[in-house]
Design an enzyme around this catalytic site. Sequence first.
Site, PDB file in Angstrom:
ATOM      1  N   PHE A 380      19.941   8.595  43.365  1.00 37.58           N
ATOM      2  CA  PHE A 380      18.498   8.486  43.212  1.00 37.58           C
ATOM      3  C   PHE A 380      17.968   7.053  43.294  1.00 37.58           C
ATOM      4  O   PHE A 380      16.983   6.720  42.633  1.00 37.58           O
ATOM      5  CB  PHE A 380      18.048   9.127  41.888  1.00 37.58           C
ATOM      6  CG  PHE A 380      18.722  10.439  41.586  1.00 37.58           C
ATOM      7  CD1 PHE A 380      18.744  11.454  42.523  1.00 37.58           C
ATOM      8  CD2 PHE A 380      19.366  10.640  40.382  1.00 37.58           C
ATOM      9  CE1 PHE A 380      19.388  12.651  42.264  1.00 37.58           C
ATOM     10  CE2 PHE A 380      20.009  11.833  40.107  1.00 37.58           C
ATOM     11  CZ  PHE A 380      20.022  12.847  41.051  1.00 37.58           C
ATOM     12  N   CYS A 381      18.579   6.214  44.093  1.00 40.30           N
ATOM     13  CA  CYS A 381      18.155   4.804  44.212  1.00 40.30           C
ATOM     14  C   CYS A 381      18.071   4.135  42.849  1.00 40.30           C
ATOM     15  O   CYS A 381      17.210   3.281  42.612  1.00 40.30           O
ATOM     16  CB  CYS A 381      16.823   4.700  44.949  1.00 40.30           C
ATOM     17  SG  CYS A 381      16.932   5.111  46.698  1.00 40.30           S
TER      18      CYS A 381
END
Length: 460
Positions: A380-381
Site C-alpha cells: 500500500f505504498c
Amino acid sequence: MSVSTLAADQSVCAPLPVLGRDVTVPLVTGGEVTYAALDYAASAPALQRVWDDVAAYAPYYGSVHRGAGYLSQLSTDLFENARRTVAEFLDCRAGDQVVFTRSTTDSLNLLAAALPAGCQVFVFETEHHASLLPWRDAQVTYLDAPTSPGQAVETLERALTARAVSIEGGHGPALVCVTGASNVTGELWPVRELAAAAHAHGARIVLDAAQLAPHHPVSVQDLDVDWVAFSGHKLYAPFGSGVLAGRADWLREAEPYLAGGGASRKVTRRADGGVDVEWHDSAARHEAGSPNVIGAHAVASACKALTEAGFDTLVAREQYLVRTVRDGLADVPEVRFLSLFGDDAPRVGVLSFVVEGWNSSHFAAALSAEYGIGVRDGLFCAHPLVRTLLGSDPQTQGECGSPEAAPGEKSLNAIRVSFGAGTPDEHVERFVTAVKELVRDGAQWNYRTQHGRCVPDTSA
C-alpha cells in the site's frame, strides 16, 4: 446521530450517487455481477454531482488567466472560485494560500522544494510514501511507529526536545509531517496534539489529509496545522488535481516549483544576453503552465457536495459499515486485522488484514474473479508501516505471489478493503460473505502468477 439510529433509518444513510455504481463485471465461475468497488483508499469513484458539474462546464472550457474572450474569462472565474471554495472547505486562515497541484504527492514535493535552508524534517515511519519520501534534500529524522496516539505525541516531543538541545544559539526551521488517517489501518492520528507539540518547540506541521479529507471535516484553524495536502482522486474528483493549502511565507520566498508561464509576472532581457524574471508571490508562483481548471472545478464540486451532505451523517454511516465488516468477521479466527492503536481506535473506512493460510494476492484475486469485489493487496505504498504491522509472523505461502519479491518477503503483503460516501450496504455485506466462504471452502478456481500479479488460470 448514533450508529444504531443510522442503521434503523436507511432513508438518512443512503450513499451519495457515484459513477460506476451500476457497472457489471464477469465472474470466472460464470455470469456477471454488479462490481463492488471497495478500493476507495486508492482512488474513489467520481461523485455523480462532480461528473455533472464538469460536464456542464466542459463546453465553456477556455484558457485561464490569459484570454480576453468570454470563455477565458469564465474559466478564470471558475478556477479562482474553486480556490475560494477549497479554502472554505479547509477553514483556512486569512492570508493562507491554496495552490492547485496534481496530487498529495505533488503537493508535498512542492512543499519540500520550498523548505528554508537548514530545515529539519520529522516524519513517522508509518507515513505513506507521499509523506515519507519527498524530503531528500532536508535533514530528516524518522520516528518509530507508535502503539498509541499518546505515544505518538510523546515520541515527537522527545525528538523535538533533543533537537533543541543539539542546536546551539536557538532553533533553526523545522517541519513535522503527519497523516490524518492511515491509508493502511484507517486509524485517526492525534493531529491537534501533534500540532501543539510542534509549535511549542518552534516547528511547523503539514497534514497529509489524503485519507482524512474524504471522510472527516478538516479545519486548518481547529487543528492548528500550517499546511494541508490532499488529492482530488481520493475526494471523489478523479480529474488530476490536488491541493496544498496553508501559510504563504515559505511558499512566497521559495523558488517557483516549476519555471514557466503563469508563475512569472515579468521577464526581460539583460544587456549580457540573459533574462531577468520577476515571479508572482501569490499561489500562481507554483502553478506554472496552463492550469488544470477542470480538475480544480471538480475538487471544488466535491468539497461542496460533501459539505452539503453533512459530515456528521457521512461519518456515522461509514462507522456503521466499518462495524459491519469487523462484526461480520469477528468469528473468523483466520482473519487478523492490522492496527497500531488497537481494534477500538477511531478510524475511517479503511481496514487491512491478513488471512491465515492464504497469500494476500491470491485472496484478493479470488475476491475479484469469483465475487466481483475490488480490493487492494500488497504493501500500500507504506512499506515500513506494513512490515512493522506484519512483524515476524509471515503468512503461509499460497500458490500466488510476486516473483519479484526479495527472498523471504513474498508473504509480506496484506489485503485492504476501503469504502466511503458512495458505498452501498450490499457491497460491504457481499465482501463479508465472500471472505467467510473463501476461508471455509477455498477458491473455486485455479490461479497463477502473471507479471507479478495473481490472476485466474484460464489455460485449461
